[in-house]
Design a protein around this motif. Sequence first.
Motif, PDB file in Angstrom:
ATOM      1  N   SER A   1     -31.404 -11.714  16.782  1.00 27.91           N
ATOM      2  CA  SER A   1     -30.558 -12.580  17.597  1.00 27.91           C
ATOM      3  C   SER A   1     -29.441 -13.238  16.796  1.00 27.91           C
ATOM      4  O   SER A   1     -28.534 -13.830  17.368  1.00 27.91           O
ATOM      5  N   ILE A   2     -29.488 -13.110  15.475  1.00 28.92           N
ATOM      6  CA  ILE A   2     -28.490 -13.752  14.624  1.00 28.92           C
ATOM      7  C   ILE A   2     -27.367 -12.765  14.328  1.00 28.92           C
ATOM      8  O   ILE A   2     -27.613 -11.620  13.946  1.00 28.92           O
ATOM      9  N   THR A   3     -26.145 -13.233  14.477  1.00 21.58           N
ATOM     10  CA  THR A   3     -25.005 -12.384  14.157  1.00 21.58           C
ATOM     11  C   THR A   3     -24.263 -12.976  12.970  1.00 21.58           C
ATOM     12  O   THR A   3     -24.088 -14.193  12.871  1.00 21.58           O
ATOM     13  N   VAL A   4     -23.846 -12.110  12.080  1.00 21.23           N
ATOM     14  CA  VAL A   4     -23.102 -12.525  10.905  1.00 21.23           C
ATOM     15  C   VAL A   4     -21.668 -12.051  11.094  1.00 21.23           C
ATOM     16  O   VAL A   4     -21.423 -10.872  11.352  1.00 21.23           O
ATOM     17  N   THR A   5     -20.736 -12.976  10.961  1.00 21.84           N
ATOM     18  CA  THR A   5     -19.346 -12.632  11.235  1.00 21.84           C
ATOM     19  C   THR A   5     -18.714 -11.801  10.134  1.00 21.84           C
ATOM     20  O   THR A   5     -18.002 -10.854  10.400  1.00 21.84           O
ATOM     21  N   LYS A   6     -18.955 -12.143   8.885  1.00 20.18           N
ATOM     22  CA  LYS A   6     -18.335 -11.393   7.791  1.00 20.18           C
ATOM     23  C   LYS A   6     -19.256 -11.383   6.592  1.00 20.18           C
ATOM     24  O   LYS A   6     -20.078 -12.263   6.402  1.00 20.18           O
ATOM     25  N   LYS A   7     -19.079 -10.362   5.773  1.00 22.72           N
ATOM     26  CA  LYS A   7     -19.790 -10.290   4.506  1.00 22.72           C
ATOM     27  C   LYS A   7     -18.748 -10.132   3.414  1.00 22.72           C
ATOM     28  O   LYS A   7     -17.860  -9.304   3.517  1.00 22.72           O
ATOM     29  N   SER A   8     -18.874 -10.926   2.387  1.00 24.68           N
ATOM     30  CA  SER A   8     -17.918 -10.826   1.294  1.00 24.68           C
ATOM     31  C   SER A   8     -18.265  -9.634   0.416  1.00 24.68           C
ATOM     32  O   SER A   8     -19.386  -9.132   0.427  1.00 24.68           O
ATOM     33  N   THR A   9     -17.289  -9.211  -0.372  1.00 22.12           N
ATOM     34  CA  THR A   9     -17.541  -8.085  -1.289  1.00 22.12           C
ATOM     35  C   THR A   9     -18.548  -8.495  -2.345  1.00 22.12           C
ATOM     36  O   THR A   9     -19.308  -7.665  -2.835  1.00 22.12           O
ATOM     37  N   GLU A  10     -18.589  -9.787  -2.682  1.00 22.37           N
ATOM     38  CA  GLU A  10     -19.579 -10.276  -3.638  1.00 22.37           C
ATOM     39  C   GLU A  10     -20.994 -10.108  -3.084  1.00 22.37           C
ATOM     40  O   GLU A  10     -21.906  -9.690  -3.787  1.00 22.37           O
ATOM     41  N   ASP A  11     -21.177 -10.418  -1.796  1.00 23.41           N
ATOM     42  CA  ASP A  11     -22.485 -10.256  -1.158  1.00 23.41           C
ATOM     43  C   ASP A  11     -22.908  -8.794  -1.154  1.00 23.41           C
ATOM     44  O   ASP A  11     -24.071  -8.479  -1.409  1.00 23.41           O
TER      45      ASP A  11
ATOM     46  N   SER B   1     -21.955  -6.475  -3.256  1.00 24.23           N
ATOM     47  CA  SER B   1     -22.259  -6.096  -4.635  1.00 24.23           C
ATOM     48  C   SER B   1     -23.664  -6.562  -5.016  1.00 24.23           C
ATOM     49  O   SER B   1     -24.431  -5.818  -5.627  1.00 24.23           O
ATOM     50  N   GLN B   2     -24.001  -7.801  -4.670  1.00 26.84           N
ATOM     51  CA  GLN B   2     -25.336  -8.329  -4.973  1.00 26.84           C
ATOM     52  C   GLN B   2     -26.410  -7.538  -4.238  1.00 26.84           C
ATOM     53  O   GLN B   2     -27.457  -7.244  -4.794  1.00 26.84           O
ATOM     54  N   THR B   3     -26.158  -7.201  -2.988  1.00 26.64           N
ATOM     55  CA  THR B   3     -27.131  -6.438  -2.206  1.00 26.64           C
ATOM     56  C   THR B   3     -27.345  -5.060  -2.819  1.00 26.64           C
ATOM     57  O   THR B   3     -28.478  -4.593  -2.909  1.00 26.64           O
ATOM     58  N   GLU B   4     -26.272  -4.415  -3.248  1.00 30.20           N
ATOM     59  CA  GLU B   4     -26.404  -3.105  -3.900  1.00 30.20           C
ATOM     60  C   GLU B   4     -27.240  -3.213  -5.169  1.00 30.20           C
ATOM     61  O   GLU B   4     -28.079  -2.349  -5.450  1.00 30.20           O
ATOM     62  N   GLN B   5     -27.013  -4.265  -5.940  1.00 33.55           N
ATOM     63  CA  GLN B   5     -27.804  -4.466  -7.163  1.00 33.55           C
ATOM     64  C   GLN B   5     -29.277  -4.671  -6.826  1.00 33.55           C
ATOM     65  O   GLN B   5     -30.164  -4.134  -7.490  1.00 33.55           O
ATOM     66  N   LEU B   6     -29.531  -5.439  -5.778  1.00 32.72           N
ATOM     67  CA  LEU B   6     -30.918  -5.690  -5.377  1.00 32.72           C
ATOM     68  C   LEU B   6     -31.597  -4.407  -4.885  1.00 32.72           C
ATOM     69  O   LEU B   6     -32.785  -4.200  -5.127  1.00 32.72           O
ATOM     70  N   LEU B   7     -30.848  -3.558  -4.200  1.00 33.48           N
ATOM     71  CA  LEU B   7     -31.415  -2.277  -3.756  1.00 33.48           C
ATOM     72  C   LEU B   7     -31.790  -1.408  -4.952  1.00 33.48           C
ATOM     73  O   LEU B   7     -32.813  -0.711  -4.929  1.00 33.48           O
ATOM     74  N   ARG B   8     -30.993  -1.462  -5.986  1.00 31.24           N
ATOM     75  CA  ARG B   8     -31.334  -0.712  -7.213  1.00 31.24           C
ATOM     76  C   ARG B   8     -32.591  -1.282  -7.868  1.00 31.24           C
ATOM     77  O   ARG B   8     -33.432  -0.535  -8.352  1.00 31.24           O
ATOM     78  N   ILE B   9     -32.696  -2.588  -7.876  1.00 31.04           N
ATOM     79  CA  ILE B   9     -33.895  -3.224  -8.438  1.00 31.04           C
ATOM     80  C   ILE B   9     -35.115  -2.836  -7.622  1.00 31.04           C
ATOM     81  O   ILE B   9     -36.184  -2.580  -8.171  1.00 31.04           O
TER      82      ILE B   9
ATOM     83  N   ALA C   1     -32.802 -11.332   3.777  1.00 30.64           N
ATOM     84  CA  ALA C   1     -32.358 -12.396   2.873  1.00 30.64           C
ATOM     85  C   ALA C   1     -30.837 -12.449   2.810  1.00 30.64           C
ATOM     86  O   ALA C   1     -30.241 -13.537   2.841  1.00 30.64           O
ATOM     87  N   ALA C   2     -30.196 -11.290   2.745  1.00 31.23           N
ATOM     88  CA  ALA C   2     -28.728 -11.247   2.709  1.00 31.23           C
ATOM     89  C   ALA C   2     -28.136 -11.789   4.011  1.00 31.23           C
ATOM     90  O   ALA C   2     -27.159 -12.538   4.001  1.00 31.23           O
ATOM     91  N   LYS C   3     -28.758 -11.431   5.125  1.00 36.21           N
ATOM     92  CA  LYS C   3     -28.289 -11.911   6.423  1.00 36.21           C
ATOM     93  C   LYS C   3     -28.468 -13.427   6.523  1.00 36.21           C
ATOM     94  O   LYS C   3     -27.571 -14.137   6.985  1.00 36.21           O
ATOM     95  N   SER C   4     -29.601 -13.932   6.063  1.00 30.24           N
ATOM     96  CA  SER C   4     -29.853 -15.375   6.096  1.00 30.24           C
ATOM     97  C   SER C   4     -28.870 -16.121   5.202  1.00 30.24           C
ATOM     98  O   SER C   4     -28.356 -17.179   5.576  1.00 30.24           O
ATOM     99  N   ALA C   5     -28.610 -15.572   4.008  1.00 30.12           N
ATOM    100  CA  ALA C   5     -27.649 -16.206   3.096  1.00 30.12           C
ATOM    101  C   ALA C   5     -26.262 -16.231   3.717  1.00 30.12           C
ATOM    102  O   ALA C   5     -25.523 -17.213   3.593  1.00 30.12           O
ATOM    103  N   ALA C   6     -25.895 -15.163   4.423  1.00 26.99           N
ATOM    104  CA  ALA C   6     -24.591 -15.121   5.092  1.00 26.99           C
ATOM    105  C   ALA C   6     -24.506 -16.154   6.204  1.00 26.99           C
ATOM    106  O   ALA C   6     -23.458 -16.789   6.390  1.00 26.99           O
ATOM    107  N   VAL C   7     -25.598 -16.346   6.942  1.00 27.18           N
ATOM    108  CA  VAL C   7     -25.623 -17.367   8.004  1.00 27.18           C
ATOM    109  C   VAL C   7     -25.476 -18.758   7.391  1.00 27.18           C
ATOM    110  O   VAL C   7     -24.727 -19.596   7.907  1.00 27.18           O
TER     111      VAL C   7
END
Length: 179
Positions: free
Chosen positions: A60-70, A72-80, A167-173
Amino acid sequence: MEHFVEIIKAIAWPVAIVWVGYIFRTEVRQLLGRISSLKYKDMEANFDKQLAKAESEAKSITVTKKSTEDLSQTEQLLRIAEVSPRAAIVEAWTLIEMAASKKGLKAGVTLPRTSPKMIVDYLQLSGELPPNSIEIIEQLRKLRNQAVHMPDFAINQSEAERYLELAAKSAAVIGATES
């Protein structure tokens, strides 16, 4: 002699099981690595069910935008997560911590990073987040605690990736509600 035979009969199966477990110990470890729930005495943890509950609430939560920094961090976390799902979950929680800290600094509040519970409490008291967002963050905190404090609890890569997404979606909210 009969007592000796009875003793041998009594210990034959346990010894055979231990011996087979020893021979196939690497396979047993891999199998245990796929387990996503654990029950010990009165404590029970099922990561997948709790994660699914948080995901259903997050729809039910919508995120309007994601920064390139977010991203990048998400990609790093996926690698981890490929190497250590547990470590990825711990690191994913820092996305929420950092977003809450930035929110607090912009609002002129010093937010101590002493405990994840304090962060959730601060977010709840700020009143700027919808109640369902707070519930999701609280569930993520509980899941993170299970990953950190239950050494026999195993998380697989796909569960870690699902956690990272939430977690990324919550941080964006949290970041979208900055003052």
